[in-house]
Design an enzyme around this catalytic site. Structure first.
Site, PDB file in Angstrom:
ATOM      1  N   GLY A 142      63.448 -34.988  53.329  1.00 43.42           N
ATOM      2  CA  GLY A 142      64.038 -36.186  52.739  1.00 43.42           C
ATOM      3  C   GLY A 142      65.508 -36.038  52.416  1.00 43.42           C
ATOM      4  CB  CYS A 190      64.005 -26.647  42.287  1.00 38.77           C
ATOM      5  SG  CYS A 190      63.765 -25.225  43.388  1.00 38.77           S
ATOM      6  CB  CYS A 245      66.279 -22.817  48.904  1.00 38.19           C
ATOM      7  SG  CYS A 245      64.601 -23.490  49.008  1.00 38.19           S
TER       8      CYS A 245
END
Length: 346
Positions: A115, A188, A91
């Site tokens: 982040g 996720c 990803c």
């Protein structure tokens, strides 16, 4: 005129603080929030709360189709082949610093910030280097090790020099409130299910029972489907023995699950393929530290290049549960040298 910088905003505290730090440094920012088509849309609905806190525009990018074809399909196909995938590494390369970076550039941004807890430096020859984040526990350099030189040249990781506790303190001091409290997860797109349950629900899967054998080839039981297992797994084998069995091999060709005792998980080395070198590829063997899973310390080892995309790794001490399909990331101190996929263990 200041250059535009895009920042990927998930709704969590890490990306929120990353954006705050960049804005505080004077960057002209645009936020990008991408959707993947899995889970609820609450984060997307509430993303305007982030925009108001930061006082920046935020664009929502629908990545569902590309995420399905490039990440989820990779995930399912890798399990079908008897290997264990690492979708987060895929990803980062194909979606975050592939599709999202491309969208950012079309909007006029020259850089994409996230982040992640990692660092980037540039040397005098213009080559970019990927380094561990200073927070040893939160370091995410492993998951970024598939990025190319071109991608690293456009990447910014504002949190790399901070610890997680420092990031939380910045958020508290500045009154920044995340809209999701979940920590980043490797998978996720799987929520509320086991990996096996998720895979069973995919159209390409039809669970096929088969035999469980020990390392000597003796049949000792039956499994309900190889996709319920990964190397090193202990749960779900359900074969009585003098000590616990662990999965030591998966044979999709014959639909066999191979199990052994804990010491039979140890491997002196591995073969790694499709290497993405961040440094110039070495011509001869080099001493490295190799990380074979995201939350494990790198282990002292020797890397023996076969060609620019293939190498053998020999550990100083045998390692447990070396897993085909996972990433092997090579370090020299704090620097990521490159990464490849574990094809088989030796």
């Amino acid at each position: 005129m200041k250059k535009l910088t895009a920042v990927s905003l998930s709704g969590g505290v890490d990306s929120l603080v990353a954006a705050y730090l960049l804005k505080n440094e004077g960057h002209d920012l645009i936020g990008l929030h991408f959707t993947i088509g899995y889970g609820t849309n609450q984060t997307t609905i509430n993303i305007n709360r982030i925009a108001k806190q930061l006082d920046i525009p935020i664009k929502i990018i629908d990545c569902a189709a590309e995420f399905k074809s490039k990440v989820v399909d990779y995930f399912t196909k890798t399990y079908l082949s008897g290997k264990t995938p690492n979708p987060c590494m895929v990803c980062n390369r194909l979606i975050k610093f592939g599709l999202i970076l491309s969208c950012a550039r079309k909007m006029g941004a020259s850089m994409l910030a996230t982040g992640h807890y990692a660092r980037i430096t540039e040397d005098t020859q213009g080559r970019f280097h990927l380094l561990k984040g200073v927070d040893k526990i939160k370091d995410q350099s492993y998951f970024l090790a598939r990025l190319t030189q071109e991608q690293l040249s456009a990447a910014m990781f504002p949190l790399g020099k901070f610890t997680k506790s420092e990031v939380k303190n910045i958020a508290k001091k500045q009154g920044l409130k995340a809209i999701t409290q979940n920590e980043s997860q490797d998978i996720c797109f799987i929520k509320g299910k086991t990996y096996g349950q998720f895979l069973t629900a995919q159209s390409c899967y039809e669970p096929t029972p088969g035999l469980i054998e020990d390392v000597s080839g003796n049949t000792i039981g039956e499994h309900n489907g190889l996709h319920f297992f990964t190397i090193g797994q202990r749960r779900g084998i359900n074969c009585p023995a003098s000590e616990p069995y662990y999965v030591v091999g998966i044979d999709p060709g014959q639909n066999r699950l191979i199990v052994g005792f804990k010491e039979e998980l140890l491997s002196p080395g591995l073969k790694t393929v499709k290497i993405n070198w961040i440094i110039h590829p070495p011509d001869n063997k080099i001493s490295v530290s190799t990380r074979i899973r995201g939350r494990q310390d790198p282990e002292p080892s020797k890397l023996y290049p076969i060609d620019n995309e293939t190498a053998l790794i020999r550990f100083a001490k045998p390692q447990s549960a070396v897993t085909p399909g996972q990433g092997a990331v090579f370090y020299k101190g704090s620097e990521v040298l490159g990464s490849g996929w574990i094809e088989k263990f030796r």
